[in-house]
Design an enzyme around this catalytic site. Sequence first.
Site, short mmCIF file in Angstrom:
data_model
loop_
_atom_site.label_atom_id
_atom_site.label_comp_id
_atom_site.label_asym_id
_atom_site.label_seq_id
_atom_site.Cartn_x
_atom_site.Cartn_y
_atom_site.Cartn_z
N ASP A 25 0.83 -1.21 0.00
CA ASP A 25 0.00 0.00 0.00
C ASP A 25 0.87 1.26 0.00
O ASP A 25 2.01 1.23 0.48
CB ASP A 25 -0.90 -0.03 1.25
CG ASP A 25 -2.06 0.94 1.14
OD1 ASP A 25 -2.28 1.50 0.05
OD2 ASP A 25 -2.75 1.14 2.16
N HIS B 247 2.80 3.45 -8.88
CA HIS B 247 2.57 2.04 -9.23
C HIS B 247 3.79 1.48 -9.99
O HIS B 247 4.17 0.33 -9.82
CB HIS B 247 1.30 1.88 -10.07
CG HIS B 247 0.06 2.25 -9.32
ND1 HIS B 247 -0.17 1.86 -8.02
CD2 HIS B 247 -1.03 2.99 -9.68
CE1 HIS B 247 -1.33 2.34 -7.61
NE2 HIS B 247 -1.86 3.03 -8.59
N LEU C 213 10.95 -20.53 -4.89
CA LEU C 213 9.94 -19.63 -4.31
C LEU C 213 8.69 -19.56 -5.19
O LEU C 213 8.79 -19.44 -6.41
CB LEU C 213 10.54 -18.22 -4.18
CG LEU C 213 9.56 -17.11 -3.78
CD1 LEU C 213 9.29 -17.13 -2.28
CD2 LEU C 213 10.08 -15.73 -4.17
C1 FPP Z 1 -1.96 0.34 -3.32
O1 FPP Z 1 -1.45 1.64 -3.31
C2 FPP Z 1 -1.38 -0.36 -4.44
C3 FPP Z 1 -2.09 -0.87 -5.49
C4 FPP Z 1 -3.54 -0.80 -5.63
C5 FPP Z 1 -1.39 -1.52 -6.61
C6 FPP Z 1 -0.25 -2.36 -6.19
C7 FPP Z 1 0.51 -2.79 -7.34
C8 FPP Z 1 1.84 -2.85 -7.38
C9 FPP Z 1 2.70 -2.51 -6.24
C10 FPP Z 1 2.55 -3.35 -8.57
C11 FPP Z 1 2.15 -4.75 -8.84
C12 FPP Z 1 2.98 -5.38 -9.79
C13 FPP Z 1 2.57 -6.33 -10.63
C14 FPP Z 1 3.55 -7.06 -11.40
C15 FPP Z 1 1.16 -6.70 -10.83
P1 FPP Z 1 -2.48 2.84 -3.45
O2 FPP Z 1 -2.59 3.20 -4.88
O3 FPP Z 1 -3.77 2.49 -2.78
O4 FPP Z 1 -1.74 3.97 -2.66
P2 FPP Z 1 -2.42 5.12 -1.80
O5 FPP Z 1 -3.16 4.45 -0.69
O6 FPP Z 1 -1.25 5.91 -1.33
O7 FPP Z 1 -3.32 5.88 -2.73
#
Ligand code: FPP
Length: 244
Positions: A16, A33, A127
Amino acid sequence: MVEKRNQLNHLAIIMDGNGRWATKQGKPRVAGHYEGMNNVERITLAADQLGIKVLSLYAFSTENWARPKEEVAYLMNLPVRFFDHFMPTLMENNVKVNIMGYLDELPHKTYDVVQRAMAETAQNTGLILNFAFNYGSRREITTAVKEIGTLIETGQLTSDQITEELISDRLMTAGFKEFRDPDLLIRTSGEQRISNFMLWQLAYSELAFSSKNWPDFTKEDLQEFVSDFQNRHRRFGKLDETDS
Ligand code: FPP
């Protein structure tokens, strides 16, 4: 007496804080992201070095479709970019990819790329890198309950044959066998919620929260959380021999 250290076989992470990371840098949310995706690579290799057997990463929830269209499109394209770039390293490190979620609802390109990643790494024995993508735990449990209902309706099961094992066997983590339940869940960004992630499987997991946003969460942070976990006192609801 030597204290027994906990074995960390299955680590789950709610990644997150990508959006907040980007906003802090004056960048658009999707830049967070992108950085988050790069961090998946670093943390996967670190988890492998720590001897973890299953790494489950919450990458896209069934609720995330409600985000702005452009952000959803960006997130749907991340697996394409990730596997394009990272597949050789995954193969070199014997990593097996699993994607759990409602995959047939994904755009074609995303669907194809995740299926290909699973097929290409299917023979790897190291893994297990398990992405939760278009995943929601209540829906997963509901699906399992429906399937069990059908077995009863068709006379293949009686209700007194329903056990915890039978339910676990019908969840998306069933293939991980003895490692299907996470030992430790880490959530980054300072939020302290489960957000519909592996509700059944987390019943006895240790929980840990990092105030760092996901793109800033380092291999050293992971090592610290793992070390803290190894020294925790896990009782699984029981008493210790020393308790009276
Ligand atoms: C939450 O942060 C994160 C997500 C919804 C997306 C997570 C995805 C990745 C870390 C990359 C994944 C990689 C692959 C290969 C699929 P948020 O956007 O809710 O952050 P915020 O709470 O600060 O708005």
